[in-house]
Design an enzyme around this catalytic site. Sequence first.
Site, PDB file in Angstrom:
ATOM      1  N   SER A 268       0.834  -1.197   0.000  1.00  0.00           N
ATOM      2  CA  SER A 268       0.000   0.000   0.000  1.00  0.00           C
ATOM      3  C   SER A 268       0.869   1.246   0.000  1.00  0.00           C
ATOM      4  O   SER A 268       2.098   1.179   0.137  1.00  0.00           O
ATOM      5  CB  SER A 268      -0.914   0.021   1.235  1.00  0.00           C
ATOM      6  OG  SER A 268      -0.138   0.127   2.416  1.00  0.00           O
ATOM      7  N   GLY A 269       0.220   2.399  -0.137  1.00  0.00           N
ATOM      8  CA  GLY A 269       0.882   3.686   0.029  1.00  0.00           C
ATOM      9  C   GLY A 269       2.080   3.917  -0.855  1.00  0.00           C
ATOM     10  O   GLY A 269       2.086   3.582  -2.044  1.00  0.00           O
TER      11      GLY A 269
ATOM     12  N   ASP B 286       7.675 -10.883   6.173  1.00  0.00           N
ATOM     13  CA  ASP B 286       7.662 -10.133   7.427  1.00  0.00           C
ATOM     14  C   ASP B 286       9.101  -9.707   7.664  1.00  0.00           C
ATOM     15  O   ASP B 286       9.972 -10.549   7.940  1.00  0.00           O
ATOM     16  CB  ASP B 286       7.161 -11.027   8.558  1.00  0.00           C
ATOM     17  CG  ASP B 286       7.123 -10.310   9.907  1.00  0.00           C
ATOM     18  OD1 ASP B 286       7.768  -9.245  10.048  1.00  0.00           O
ATOM     19  OD2 ASP B 286       6.463 -10.832  10.828  1.00  0.00           O
TER      20      ASP B 286
ATOM     21  N   TYR C 295       9.622   7.462  16.326  1.00  0.00           N
ATOM     22  CA  TYR C 295       9.704   7.378  14.861  1.00  0.00           C
ATOM     23  C   TYR C 295      10.784   8.301  14.317  1.00  0.00           C
ATOM     24  O   TYR C 295      11.603   7.909  13.480  1.00  0.00           O
ATOM     25  CB  TYR C 295       8.344   7.739  14.271  1.00  0.00           C
ATOM     26  CG  TYR C 295       8.298   7.758  12.765  1.00  0.00           C
ATOM     27  CD1 TYR C 295       8.282   6.583  12.037  1.00  0.00           C
ATOM     28  CD2 TYR C 295       8.240   8.974  12.066  1.00  0.00           C
ATOM     29  CE1 TYR C 295       8.222   6.599  10.646  1.00  0.00           C
ATOM     30  CE2 TYR C 295       8.172   9.001  10.685  1.00  0.00           C
ATOM     31  CZ  TYR C 295       8.170   7.811   9.980  1.00  0.00           C
ATOM     32  OH  TYR C 295       8.121   7.842   8.613  1.00  0.00           O
TER      33      TYR C 295
ATOM     34  N   LYS D 250      14.130   7.214  12.232  1.00  0.00           N
ATOM     35  CA  LYS D 250      14.424   7.686  10.882  1.00  0.00           C
ATOM     36  C   LYS D 250      15.741   8.459  10.832  1.00  0.00           C
ATOM     37  O   LYS D 250      16.450   8.449   9.818  1.00  0.00           O
ATOM     38  CB  LYS D 250      13.270   8.541  10.360  1.00  0.00           C
ATOM     39  CG  LYS D 250      12.010   7.737  10.073  1.00  0.00           C
ATOM     40  CD  LYS D 250      12.256   6.612   9.073  1.00  0.00           C
ATOM     41  CE  LYS D 250      10.962   5.906   8.690  1.00  0.00           C
ATOM     42  NZ  LYS D 250      11.192   4.826   7.696  1.00  0.00           N
TER      43      LYS D 250
END
Length: 252
Positions: A21-22, A64, A157, A161
């Site tokens: 997705s995305g 995964d 997050y 990153k």
Amino acid sequence: MSASHIVDLTGKIAVVTGASSGLGRNFAAVLAAAGATVIAAARRTELLASLAEQQAGILAHRCDITQTADLEALITRADELGGIDILVNNAGWADAVPAMTQPMADFRKTFDIDVTALFELSVLAGKSMAERGGGSIVNIASVLGMVASAPVPQAAYGTAKGAVISMTRHLACEWARQGVRVNSISPGWFPSELTDKMLADESASGWIRRNTPLGRPGENGELDGALLLLAGPAGSFITGQNIAVDGGWTAR
């Protein structure tokens, strides 16, 4: 080098994680449109199957990324097709929790998915690429790895990153003489499963528009140029770099 040649990925084998997705789904489609055979990897096989049906050159592969056996199987499949040339480390996870109430289990989960798994797959891919003379790894980081996320509470997050951007530099310099280029893209605010709720909220989306110099979030397709630059021959002398595609967010 002709204009058509610099974006031609014919004969290349690419792997894109988080491709169900995305942004990852779009990355897989862009690389396939440029001529690559793309192994689209993710856990949600039904979404991968629909992607593979919609565009030629895309192969669905359940993976995964937190499982070593799955990562090894992913590289094995690429080897069976001739060997991995391009890896797009796109899979990731995030939540929005104030640091003082962040469960440590969730903090560790963020690093397991966004940093540790990325490192493990990069090493596996890097070894395969080096054996065959080189390749390109493109890590999908975030502007929140470059600047603070506040008032959005995403310290875990953003820290992860930031680690991805640093890892990009280290691996690029370690592997450069083996022909393996490593770069990262830091998207600003783009529609994705991680941002859909925020962009749908008028107050939050208004904050993004006010604080982005171009006055809006990114749109589908506006990461394609950076991806093709770093993945293919146009970026043959680029390594260890992080490109912010953010409408000016980090220039403020």
